[in-house]
Scaffold this active site. Structure first.
Site, PDB file in Angstrom:
ATOM      1  N   ASP A 286     -99.905  68.201 -80.200  1.00  0.00           N
ATOM      2  CA  ASP A 286    -100.437  68.797 -78.987  1.00  0.00           C
ATOM      3  C   ASP A 286    -101.416  69.930 -79.334  1.00  0.00           C
ATOM      4  OD1 ASP A 286     -98.045  69.922 -80.030  1.00  0.00           O
ATOM      5  OD2 ASP A 286     -97.478  70.785 -78.103  1.00  0.00           O
ATOM      6  N   GLU A 469     -98.019  78.025 -89.945  1.00  0.00           N
ATOM      7  CA  GLU A 469     -97.737  76.790 -89.221  1.00  0.00           C
ATOM      8  C   GLU A 469     -98.700  75.674 -89.620  1.00  0.00           C
ATOM      9  OE1 GLU A 469     -97.686  75.751 -84.447  1.00  0.00           O
ATOM     10  OE2 GLU A 469     -99.015  77.301 -85.237  1.00  0.00           O
TER      11      GLU A 469
END
Length: 509
Positions: A286, A469
């Protein structure tokens, strides 16, 4: 039973007329509990991160808070903030401990991070959006304060490398408990995540755990069968030859609680767009050009119209794992799931393979063809051993030509500004590609990806003291794009880094 499920008529999402629904009721999310108040807090960006208010804990009942909100009348931003702070405990921004200027070896630093990211069993306070968890668990870090589904498998790789097998088992037990309550593993352990799942890695998590007694194995098998039923019942699509494969979806068609303002801006009131945004979140990617009808623009998102190589490869792996567990427990379900896996494999090879491009991809149910573009999802049929040997070799060539960057594996070849596109590289996709390539005899290419990504992680750690991340694998720096700043912590990067260090012997000096 499985044959019956596979014979069900196409879902509403397949027909592109309405979102899929699930058989179980979802717990009320903050947006549903606090309606107009939630809408105003998020639209007016009272907090920079929309997840903050979604994670806040009410100090009294929703009915009492909303009654007082109605009596308060129109509030300016200062008045609204005062009302929220009087009625909710608002979480502080997620932070990890400040990095040490001494920069201990990376492996040592990661081992020190596990206790910081580990949380005790959770019984949420009344009204909280958090879901109860009976065992310890690891959070990714930063804004991500809860346990996430597919993140956790890659985190567990590092826990296993660092001797934290008991913690891995605790997390598997938590996931099994979630399936027992909700019929599937939610995206994350919040009420606002329960209407969707994420890539189904539970069977692989279970495969990491050793010494499990027979009664527990039986319970775990029941959970896998239930999870498989969720995907088959709620996310099925009918291919042109009548074969059934799965797509990502979501049981709701409203803006996501945690990204409410962003979804409102993108969807502009269109329930179909909201459902496709939610489905994109279920994919874990996403967002990415994979899900855009025009290949460039988020507003054209149509995730539920796409049958994807990664999801169906994982479901093939799940079916094989269920069959093996049925045999181990002498249950009469092995043949059923063996047939399901064989049928799925045939459909993947027919519909998700491009002979011209030498890649696996995403089938567009509307255009009735594979979407253009090479993505890291092409490695999944190698990761779960769906691909034939000859096709695996061709995928290796394609990955080396189109996705291998100077500092790791690109996610796609499209630069859209979205975080799951070029130039970003993500730890889980590095691992999937590396494992898949090794399985198909392309160990040198796997080593190139692994050592390049490790070097990228090491350089950033030396520069900032952080594990991130995501990374820009073209420029060897922090990744970017998406709805929120790049987070540090970071569970799956820690896990994959430790597993790669163990394999390739880097980062220990």
């Amino acid at each position: 039973m499985l044959a019956l499920l596979l014979a069900l008529p196409p879902t509403a999402a397949t027909a592109q007329t309405a979102p899929t629904t699930t058989a179980r009721a979802y717990p009320a999310s903050p947006a549903e509990l606090f309606g107009a108040l939630f809408d105003q807090v998020q639209r007016r960006r009272l907090f920079p991160d929309g997840k903050t208010f979604a994670d806040a804990t009410p100090k009294r009942s929703a009915a009492a808070i909303m009654a007082d909100y109605a009596r308060a009348g129109t509030l300016d931003d200062a008045g609204l903030r005062a009302f929220v702070l009087a009625n909710f405990d608002v979480p502080e921004p997620g932070r990890t401990a400040p990095p040490s200027a001494a920069r201990p070896p990376l492996a040592e630093h990661i081992r020190a991070l596990w206790p910081q990211l580990t949380r005790p069993p959770l019984t949420p306070p009344t009204g909280s959006s958090a879901l109860a968890l009976p065992r310890r668990y690891v959070v990714p870090g930063g804004r991500f304060r809860e346990m996430y589904y597919w993140d956790s498998y890659f985190t567990m790789l590092g826990l296993e490398a660092d001797g934290e097998q008991a913690l891995t088992r605790d997390m598997v037990e938590n996931f099994v408990s979630l399936v027992e309550r909700y019929g599937h593993v939610p995206n994350g352990t919040r009420t606002y995540y329960v209407s969707r799942s994420q890539p189904p890695f539970l069977y692989l998590m279970m495969g990491l755990v050793r010494g499990v007694d027979r009664a527990t194995q039986a319970r775990w098998l029941d959970a896998l069968v239930a999870e498989h039923r969720f995907w088959v019942e709620q996310r099925s699509a009918t291919m042109p030859d009548g074969a059934r494969l799965q797509h990502y979806g979501d049981g709701k068609s409203t803006p996501r609680d945690e990204s409410y303002r962003e979804d409102v801006a993108t969807g502009k009131g269109d329930a179909r767009v909201y459902n496709d945004l939610r489905a994109g979140a279920e994919s874990g990617w996403d967002y990415s050009s994979r899900w855009f009808a025009d290949g460039r623009t988020l507003a054209t998102i149509d995730t539920t119209a796409i049958v994807s190589a990664d999801l169906n490869s994982l479901l093939y792996g799940m079916e094989r794992a269920i069959a093996a567990r049925c045999r181990a427990l002498a249950r009469p379900c092995a043949a059923t799931f063996d047939r399901a896996a064989a049928t799925r494999r045939q459909a993947i090879e027919r519909w998700l393979w491009s002979e011209r491009d030498g890649r696996y991809g995403d089938y567009d149910l509307i255009a009735r063809r594979l979407r253009d573009g090479v993505t890291a999802a092409t490695a999944y049929p190698l990761f779960t051993a769906v691909a034939s040997r000859s096709r695996g070799a061709r995928v290796a060539t394609t990955i080396e030509r189109d996705l291998l960057a100077a500092n790791g594996l690109r996610t796609t070849t499209a630069a859209t500004g979205q975080q799951w596109d070029k130039p970003n590289g993500w730890a889980p996709l590095q691992w999937v590609a590396i494992e898949g390539l090794r399985r198909y005899g392309a160990a040198p290419l796997a080593r190139q990806i692994g050592t390049r990504f490790l070097a990228t992680v090491e350089r950033e750690y030396r520069a900032s003291g952080k594990l991130l991340e995501k990374y820009d694998v073209e420029e060897s720096r922090a990744g970017g794009g998406g709805e929120y700043p790049t987070q540090d912590g970071f569970g799956w990067t820690n896990g994959v880094t430790r597993a790669l260090q163990q394999r390739y012997g880097r980062g220990e000096r």
